[in-house]
Design a protein around this motif. Structure first.
Motif, PDB file in Angstrom:
ATOM      1  N   LEU A  17     -33.383  -9.283   8.866  1.00  0.00           N
ATOM      2  CA  LEU A  17     -31.943  -9.379   7.847  1.00  0.00           C
ATOM      3  C   LEU A  17     -31.445 -10.333   6.623  1.00  0.00           C
ATOM      4  O   LEU A  17     -30.371 -10.053   6.086  1.00  0.00           O
ATOM      5  CB  LEU A  17     -30.839  -8.159   8.471  1.00  0.00           C
ATOM      6  N   VAL A  18     -31.114 -11.849   7.552  1.00  0.00           N
ATOM      7  CA  VAL A  18     -30.595 -12.841   6.993  1.00  0.00           C
ATOM      8  C   VAL A  18     -31.291 -12.745   5.094  1.00  0.00           C
ATOM      9  O   VAL A  18     -30.302 -12.688   4.607  1.00  0.00           O
ATOM     10  CB  VAL A  18     -30.928 -13.759   7.910  1.00  0.00           C
ATOM     11  N   LEU A  19     -32.310 -12.595   5.309  1.00  0.00           N
ATOM     12  CA  LEU A  19     -32.562 -13.327   4.275  1.00  0.00           C
ATOM     13  C   LEU A  19     -31.734 -12.100   2.993  1.00  0.00           C
ATOM     14  O   LEU A  19     -31.670 -12.673   2.346  1.00  0.00           O
ATOM     15  CB  LEU A  19     -34.023 -13.348   3.593  1.00  0.00           C
ATOM     16  N   THR A  20     -32.008 -10.866   3.173  1.00  0.00           N
ATOM     17  CA  THR A  20     -31.429  -9.727   2.250  1.00  0.00           C
ATOM     18  C   THR A  20     -30.218 -10.730   2.070  1.00  0.00           C
ATOM     19  O   THR A  20     -29.165 -10.528   1.593  1.00  0.00           O
ATOM     20  CB  THR A  20     -31.689  -8.138   3.103  1.00  0.00           C
ATOM     21  N   ALA A  21     -29.292 -10.596   3.354  1.00  0.00           N
ATOM     22  CA  ALA A  21     -27.705 -11.048   3.149  1.00  0.00           C
ATOM     23  C   ALA A  21     -27.044 -11.696   2.150  1.00  0.00           C
ATOM     24  O   ALA A  21     -26.602 -12.073   1.574  1.00  0.00           O
ATOM     25  CB  ALA A  21     -27.534 -10.930   4.612  1.00  0.00           C
ATOM     26  N   VAL A  22     -28.242 -12.816   2.580  1.00  0.00           N
ATOM     27  CA  VAL A  22     -27.817 -14.469   2.071  1.00  0.00           C
ATOM     28  C   VAL A  22     -28.602 -14.404   0.277  1.00  0.00           C
ATOM     29  O   VAL A  22     -27.225 -14.541  -0.240  1.00  0.00           O
ATOM     30  CB  VAL A  22     -28.694 -15.922   1.982  1.00  0.00           C
ATOM     31  N   TYR A  23     -29.685 -13.233   0.123  1.00  0.00           N
ATOM     32  CA  TYR A  23     -29.800 -12.848  -0.959  1.00  0.00           C
ATOM     33  C   TYR A  23     -28.084 -12.529  -2.544  1.00  0.00           C
ATOM     34  O   TYR A  23     -28.097 -12.592  -3.104  1.00  0.00           O
ATOM     35  CB  TYR A  23     -30.729 -12.261  -1.642  1.00  0.00           C
ATOM     36  N   TYR A  24     -27.486 -11.484  -1.252  1.00  0.00           N
ATOM     37  CA  TYR A  24     -26.850 -11.084  -2.270  1.00  0.00           C
ATOM     38  C   TYR A  24     -25.698 -11.891  -1.830  1.00  0.00           C
ATOM     39  O   TYR A  24     -24.520 -12.153  -2.652  1.00  0.00           O
ATOM     40  CB  TYR A  24     -26.397  -9.694  -0.854  1.00  0.00           C
ATOM     41  N   ASP A  25     -25.145 -12.441  -0.850  1.00  0.00           N
ATOM     42  CA  ASP A  25     -23.864 -13.226  -0.036  1.00  0.00           C
ATOM     43  C   ASP A  25     -23.934 -14.287  -1.077  1.00  0.00           C
ATOM     44  O   ASP A  25     -22.260 -14.788  -1.509  1.00  0.00           O
ATOM     45  CB  ASP A  25     -23.794 -13.601   0.977  1.00  0.00           C
ATOM     46  N   ARG A  26     -24.513 -15.218  -0.949  1.00  0.00           N
ATOM     47  CA  ARG A  26     -24.608 -16.516  -1.191  1.00  0.00           C
ATOM     48  C   ARG A  26     -25.265 -16.710  -2.454  1.00  0.00           C
ATOM     49  O   ARG A  26     -25.174 -17.693  -3.106  1.00  0.00           O
ATOM     50  CB  ARG A  26     -25.177 -17.791  -0.080  1.00  0.00           C
ATOM     51  N   TYR A  27     -25.985 -16.152  -2.926  1.00  0.00           N
ATOM     52  CA  TYR A  27     -27.277 -16.244  -4.248  1.00  0.00           C
ATOM     53  C   TYR A  27     -26.287 -15.430  -6.078  1.00  0.00           C
ATOM     54  O   TYR A  27     -26.563 -15.097  -6.469  1.00  0.00           O
ATOM     55  CB  TYR A  27     -28.376 -16.256  -4.421  1.00  0.00           C
ATOM     56  N   GLY A  28     -26.844 -13.839  -5.212  1.00  0.00           N
ATOM     57  CA  GLY A  28     -26.066 -12.835  -6.223  1.00  0.00           C
ATOM     58  C   GLY A  28     -26.859 -12.278  -6.713  1.00  0.00           C
ATOM     59  O   GLY A  28     -26.831 -11.299  -7.275  1.00  0.00           O
ATOM     60  N   TRP A  29     -28.547 -12.450  -5.727  1.00  0.00           N
ATOM     61  CA  TRP A  29     -29.709 -11.910  -6.740  1.00  0.00           C
ATOM     62  C   TRP A  29     -29.317 -10.789  -6.581  1.00  0.00           C
ATOM     63  O   TRP A  29     -30.943  -9.648  -6.393  1.00  0.00           O
ATOM     64  CB  TRP A  29     -30.782 -12.586  -5.994  1.00  0.00           C
ATOM     65  N   HIS A  30     -28.894  -9.540  -5.035  1.00  0.00           N
ATOM     66  CA  HIS A  30     -28.875  -8.287  -5.295  1.00  0.00           C
ATOM     67  C   HIS A  30     -27.325  -8.002  -5.697  1.00  0.00           C
ATOM     68  O   HIS A  30     -26.428  -8.772  -5.140  1.00  0.00           O
ATOM     69  CB  HIS A  30     -29.029  -8.086  -3.837  1.00  0.00           C
ATOM     70  N   THR A  31     -27.425  -6.797  -6.265  1.00  0.00           N
ATOM     71  CA  THR A  31     -26.055  -6.002  -6.092  1.00  0.00           C
ATOM     72  C   THR A  31     -24.953  -6.392  -5.233  1.00  0.00           C
ATOM     73  O   THR A  31     -25.718  -5.843  -4.186  1.00  0.00           O
ATOM     74  CB  THR A  31     -25.382  -5.441  -7.652  1.00  0.00           C
ATOM     75  N   ARG A  32     -23.874  -5.600  -5.011  1.00  0.00           N
ATOM     76  CA  ARG A  32     -23.100  -5.565  -4.627  1.00  0.00           C
ATOM     77  C   ARG A  32     -24.205  -3.734  -3.534  1.00  0.00           C
ATOM     78  O   ARG A  32     -23.402  -3.296  -2.321  1.00  0.00           O
ATOM     79  CB  ARG A  32     -21.457  -4.582  -4.492  1.00  0.00           C
ATOM     80  N   GLU A  33     -23.893  -2.948  -4.790  1.00  0.00           N
ATOM     81  CA  GLU A  33     -24.429  -0.963  -4.330  1.00  0.00           C
ATOM     82  C   GLU A  33     -25.183  -1.376  -3.694  1.00  0.00           C
ATOM     83  O   GLU A  33     -25.900  -0.556  -2.601  1.00  0.00           O
ATOM     84  CB  GLU A  33     -24.357  -1.034  -6.004  1.00  0.00           C
ATOM     85  N   GLN A  34     -26.579  -2.267  -4.157  1.00  0.00           N
ATOM     86  CA  GLN A  34     -27.507  -2.381  -3.794  1.00  0.00           C
ATOM     87  C   GLN A  34     -27.691  -2.752  -2.272  1.00  0.00           C
ATOM     88  O   GLN A  34     -28.453  -2.676  -1.449  1.00  0.00           O
ATOM     89  CB  GLN A  34     -28.258  -3.099  -4.623  1.00  0.00           C
TER      90      GLN A  34
END
Length: 121
Positions: A17-34
């Motif tokens: 799961l860490v990659l999905t969280a890093v993409y959101y938390d650190r890179y903003g590659w996922h929106t909050r809603e996503q």
């Protein structure tokens, strides 16, 4: 059917799961809603796990050589690579003594004598 198994792993759920969280938390590659939708459907928010910051740092570190391989061909990758390597140089300097700048002033000279010069230009 095409399947990209690059982000797939059979490991503890935290590593998966860490990659999905890093993409959101650190890179903003996922929106909050996503991200919130992902967490809702999966049923676990890795960012609430006490080990998340360390695991996220490890994951980012493992992504650095990959980014370095793209740096010569893509300016955005080069900028990101420099952003990732500079903190490593500063950490190394604090742990082992001062790091000197490269002779051309463009990069860091790490204690391993690996020079990252010319990537930011």
């Amino acid at each position: 059917m095409l399947i990209d198994l690059d982000g797939f792993a059979l490991a503890p759920r935290e590593w998966d799961l860490v990659l999905t969280a890093v993409y959101y938390d650190r890179y903003g590659w996922h929106t909050r809603e996503q991200y919130e939708s992902f967490v809702h459907h999966y049923g676990f928010d890795l960012m609430n796990w006490p080990g998340y910051p360390v695991l996220a740092d490890v994951r980012e570190l493992t992504m650095t050589p990959w980014m370095g391989g793209k740096a010569a061909a893509e300016s955005r990758a080069a900028e990101e690579f420099v952003r990732r390597v500079e903190p490593i140089g500063r950490t190394a300097a604090g742990a082992t003594g001062p790091c000197s700048e490269a002779a051309d002033g463009e990069g860091w000279m790490l204690p391993m004598t690996v020079q990252w010069s010319g990537l930011s230009g």
